[in-house]
Scaffold this active site. Sequence first.
Site, PDB file in Angstrom:
ATOM      1  N   CYS A 181       0.843  -1.231  -0.044  1.00  0.00           N
ATOM      2  CA  CYS A 181      -0.113  -0.110   0.118  1.00  0.00           C
ATOM      3  C   CYS A 181       0.758   1.325   0.066  1.00  0.00           C
ATOM      4  O   CYS A 181       0.713   2.072  -0.762  1.00  0.00           O
ATOM      5  CB  CYS A 181      -0.957   0.026   1.262  1.00  0.00           C
ATOM      6  SG  CYS A 181      -0.375   0.139   2.836  1.00  0.00           S
ATOM      7  N   HIS A 209      -2.389   1.137   7.023  1.00  0.00           N
ATOM      8  CA  HIS A 209      -2.857   1.102   5.858  1.00  0.00           C
ATOM      9  C   HIS A 209      -3.063   2.462   5.328  1.00  0.00           C
ATOM     10  O   HIS A 209      -3.585   3.497   5.904  1.00  0.00           O
ATOM     11  CB  HIS A 209      -4.168   0.259   5.617  1.00  0.00           C
ATOM     12  CG  HIS A 209      -4.713  -0.031   4.261  1.00  0.00           C
ATOM     13  ND1 HIS A 209      -3.991  -0.917   3.300  1.00  0.00           N
ATOM     14  CD2 HIS A 209      -5.569   0.186   3.505  1.00  0.00           C
ATOM     15  CE1 HIS A 209      -4.416  -0.803   2.321  1.00  0.00           C
ATOM     16  NE2 HIS A 209      -5.606  -0.134   2.201  1.00  0.00           N
ATOM     17  N   GLU A 211      -6.466   1.552  -3.974  1.00  0.00           N
ATOM     18  CA  GLU A 211      -5.492   0.818  -3.197  1.00  0.00           C
ATOM     19  C   GLU A 211      -4.820  -0.338  -3.622  1.00  0.00           C
ATOM     20  O   GLU A 211      -5.247  -1.157  -4.335  1.00  0.00           O
ATOM     21  CB  GLU A 211      -6.178   0.573  -1.805  1.00  0.00           C
ATOM     22  CG  GLU A 211      -7.313  -0.428  -1.955  1.00  0.00           C
ATOM     23  CD  GLU A 211      -8.152  -0.671  -0.691  1.00  0.00           C
ATOM     24  OE1 GLU A 211      -7.668  -0.713   0.282  1.00  0.00           O
ATOM     25  OE2 GLU A 211      -9.371  -1.393  -0.756  1.00  0.00           O
TER      26      GLU A 211
END
Length: 291
Positions: free
Chosen positions: A101, A163, A175
């Site tokens: 990420c 994240h 993402e």
Amino acid sequence: MHRANRTLATAGGLLLATALTCTGTAMAAPSAVSSAAVTAADCRPLANAPAQAQAIVNAACSQIGVPYSWGGGSVHGPTYGQDYPGGGPGAHDSQVKGFDCSHLVQYAAWQGAGIALPEGTWNQAWWSGATARFTPAQGIAPLQPGDLLLWGSDPANLGSVHHIAIYLGNGRMVEARESGTLVMVSDVRLNSQYAGALRISGSEQPPANTKRFMTWGTQVSLRPDPGTQRPPVGRLPGPTAVDVLCQVHGERVTAEGYTNDAWSYLPKYKAWISNIYIDDAAAWLPGVPNC
């Protein structure tokens, strides 16, 4: 620290630290839209935003369908990751070329807008160059495409952020979620771990007639001339975004098994740097004129 691997090697211990996030293990239920159902054409800014912010989104969207890889990715694109020590879908990510990420976000910021974000989700969450910040209580109403969305085990502590994703607008985001999935478009998850967002667009851009590159290595010397005979006028402590005005052939320098006589002038520092320490595959930088 070999030139061929310098993007990863210069991160030092930060690469492993980065890889210890983005596992997706603390995420809420997946969005109804699967990565396989979304094409790059479906991933785009979904609301008005400045050109710089749109460019960040477009760079991220260019990677739709690329696999998630734990620890994978760089400002240049997908790389092979690391095997997730917890097993599961990420147990063989060293054989998967893709992004985690934070590296997808880092790639999009650099390729889209020349913004050099640090490694690691929590370092990105704390980034001092943010031009605006938004709390979890504000939700997504004040956000624009290109803003970075954060999730943490303790939303009040940015050090717990595990994240990060890029907002598209209209409640959607792009993402790299977790091992076994592809870079995807998802609904924004406003769950108990949502830690707010930050805006990176609107930050300093390269001056006119320069081209932005990243350096590699630590304590890299900046010289008053294109050579090493005179003492440095400064040093770059770690990988740094630099704006190059022009380049010349100067003193031949050897480092990490490579030899190069090209030097670039950095107007911000009023100094020269050997092109060996500029993170580009070409010894003579593309698109940069002679001095």
